[in-house]
Write a protein that holds these residues in place. Sequence first.
Motif, PDB file in Angstrom:
ATOM      1  N   SER A 172       5.346  14.668  -9.897  1.00 32.04           N
ATOM      2  CA  SER A 172       5.770  14.967 -11.279  1.00 32.04           C
ATOM      3  C   SER A 172       4.740  15.859 -11.966  1.00 32.04           C
ATOM      4  O   SER A 172       5.093  16.799 -12.697  1.00 32.04           O
ATOM      5  N   THR A 173       3.460  15.535 -11.724  1.00 28.78           N
ATOM      6  CA  THR A 173       2.434  16.381 -12.339  1.00 28.78           C
ATOM      7  C   THR A 173       2.456  17.777 -11.743  1.00 28.78           C
ATOM      8  O   THR A 173       2.295  18.797 -12.454  1.00 28.78           O
ATOM      9  N   CYS A 208      10.077  10.849   5.754  1.00 30.42           N
ATOM     10  CA  CYS A 208       9.153   9.742   5.438  1.00 30.42           C
ATOM     11  C   CYS A 208       9.911   8.560   4.884  1.00 30.42           C
ATOM     12  O   CYS A 208       9.656   7.393   5.219  1.00 30.42           O
ATOM     13  N   VAL A 209      10.944   8.867   4.003  1.00 29.25           N
ATOM     14  CA  VAL A 209      11.761   7.779   3.436  1.00 29.25           C
ATOM     15  C   VAL A 209      12.556   7.110   4.529  1.00 29.25           C
ATOM     16  O   VAL A 209      12.706   5.871   4.544  1.00 29.25           O
ATOM     17  N   LYS A 210      13.134   7.979   5.473  1.00 29.64           N
ATOM     18  CA  LYS A 210      13.879   7.379   6.583  1.00 29.64           C
ATOM     19  C   LYS A 210      13.015   6.455   7.406  1.00 29.64           C
ATOM     20  O   LYS A 210      13.412   5.332   7.759  1.00 29.64           O
ATOM     21  N   GLN A 247       0.828  -1.207   0.000  1.00 29.22           N
ATOM     22  CA  GLN A 247       0.000   0.000   0.000  1.00 29.22           C
ATOM     23  C   GLN A 247       0.863   1.257   0.000  1.00 29.22           C
ATOM     24  O   GLN A 247       0.583   2.244  -0.703  1.00 29.22           O
ATOM     25  N   ILE A 248       1.970   1.152   0.816  1.00 25.99           N
ATOM     26  CA  ILE A 248       2.880   2.311   0.885  1.00 25.99           C
ATOM     27  C   ILE A 248       3.556   2.539  -0.472  1.00 25.99           C
ATOM     28  O   ILE A 248       3.720   3.675  -0.953  1.00 25.99           O
ATOM     29  N   LYS A 249       3.993   1.404  -1.102  1.00 25.75           N
ATOM     30  CA  LYS A 249       4.611   1.532  -2.423  1.00 25.75           C
ATOM     31  C   LYS A 249       3.629   2.146  -3.422  1.00 25.75           C
ATOM     32  O   LYS A 249       3.982   2.984  -4.262  1.00 25.75           O
ATOM     33  N   VAL A 250       2.387   1.690  -3.316  1.00 22.37           N
ATOM     34  CA  VAL A 250       1.370   2.259  -4.207  1.00 22.37           C
ATOM     35  C   VAL A 250       1.193   3.747  -3.923  1.00 22.37           C
ATOM     36  O   VAL A 250       1.112   4.598  -4.841  1.00 22.37           O
ATOM     37  N   ASP A 251       1.169   4.065  -2.614  1.00 17.63           N
ATOM     38  CA  ASP A 251       1.029   5.473  -2.239  1.00 17.63           C
ATOM     39  C   ASP A 251       2.231   6.302  -2.725  1.00 17.63           C
ATOM     40  O   ASP A 251       2.083   7.448  -3.206  1.00 17.63           O
ATOM     41  N   VAL A 252       3.445   5.698  -2.547  1.00 16.40           N
ATOM     42  CA  VAL A 252       4.669   6.401  -2.997  1.00 16.40           C
ATOM     43  C   VAL A 252       4.629   6.636  -4.499  1.00 16.40           C
ATOM     44  O   VAL A 252       4.993   7.708  -5.022  1.00 16.40           O
ATOM     45  N   GLY A 253       4.191   5.590  -5.218  1.00 18.76           N
ATOM     46  CA  GLY A 253       4.078   5.751  -6.681  1.00 18.76           C
ATOM     47  C   GLY A 253       3.074   6.836  -7.020  1.00 18.76           C
ATOM     48  O   GLY A 253       3.334   7.689  -7.944  1.00 18.76           O
ATOM     49  N   ASP A 254       1.960   6.836  -6.315  1.00 21.79           N
ATOM     50  CA  ASP A 254       0.964   7.874  -6.557  1.00 21.79           C
ATOM     51  C   ASP A 254       1.526   9.259  -6.250  1.00 21.79           C
ATOM     52  O   ASP A 254       1.279  10.233  -7.001  1.00 21.79           O
TER      53      ASP A 254
END
Length: 452
Positions: free
Chosen positions: A237-238, A260-262, A224-231
């Motif tokens: 970017s947008t 957040c990354v840490k 879910q976090i990866k999905v959130d990070v991708g989003d």
Amino acid sequence: MADNTFPVHNAETLVNFYRNDVLTGQEAKQLTKSDLTPVPKPQAVQTLYMRVLHLLTDFRPECHSMVPLLENIQYPAYHEEATYILSVYTCMRQFLPMCMVYDFSLSDLLTPKKQRTLSILSAIMNFLHFRKQRMEMVLDKQAKFRSDVDRLQTLTRSIQEAEKKIEMLTTIPPEQQAEADELAAAFSELKTKTMHEYQEASAVDESVAEWKARIAETTQKLAQIKVDVGDLKEDISTLKSQIVESPEELKSEMERMRECVKTMKISIKDTDERLVELQNMVQGVGHTEAEVQQMFSLLQDLESSMNSTKQLQEEKQELVAQYEKKQKELKHLCVEEGQLKRAQAMKMDKECKHNIQKQKKKEMKEQHVQEVLGTFDHILQKREEMANKIQEISAEKQQLKTKISSLRDVCSKETEKAQLLFETLSTSMEELHKRIEMQLTELNLNLERMSK
């Protein structure tokens, strides 16, 4: 006889029955319908009665005419016919009440009537049928009793064999007793160990299931976090393409993103460490599963041995159930045997009483025979005495004959003498009569002369 309890058959039926079942030989061939109808023949009726008595009591027909050798009976041959009739009459009077005929009389033997004779013969026929049926029933009961006794013996033998088998199965040989005790102790110890291992394995399975659930939750969260990070990256970017932000905001945003990354790296590191721990735990669980598999094989061996013992116990229970069933059947057979023994005892008592009565009759008969022999000896003694007396009388008679002959000789001589005297006397009397007549004539002449 007006209200009979048995059917009165016709003459043909009675003749066929008595020719087939009672009479034998020439008597069966000679019996015809004319002997019973229209006027029954006394000789044929008496023969039928005697043959029935012979069939039932084994009293032979020629025994009816035997006259007892009593002392006071003279000319016993004259009494044979009357004895024969009276013997048949008394035997029939004793027998016919069993045939429901209570009014038998001498006229039924001497001058039988048609309907009366047919009724009596029908009653006897009914009794003989009843006797035959009862004898068949008694024979069937005897055969059943013998088969029950044989069955009881076989059941007792099978019960004894089953008891021996049960004893062999339940008792352990002394040379195997120590091994059986060791096996029982090892089995109980192994059972306790397996219980502990089962408890530990169940606890480990529960903990593994919990950790697997946690790992699934964390992996789901990471996804879910990866999905959130991708989003977020796409949004960034947008946004970057759309908006030019200030450097402060970018810095604050970058710091926030760094934090957040840490935090995500820390959480990933923690999850990796936890994953390693879980992998170690899974490897431990694999070892425990191998041990549990070994224990499971041991338990299967134990279960097979327990199944064999359970089968032995079931066989034992079946044998016990069969033993109880056989015991019930044995009790039932014992009850039947007791009843049969009581019936046989009653029969034996009756036979014993009958034998005692027979023995008494035999003793009375022997006593009567002894008395008859005593009277016969007494008669022989009297006969010898009478023979001696007759001899004495014959001797006296001979003496008397000799005396009579001598007296006859003397009488003849005396008669001759008396005859001579009689002749002389008769001649002298005649001469005397002549003289008297002459004198009377002379006197008459003289009287006549004198009268003139």
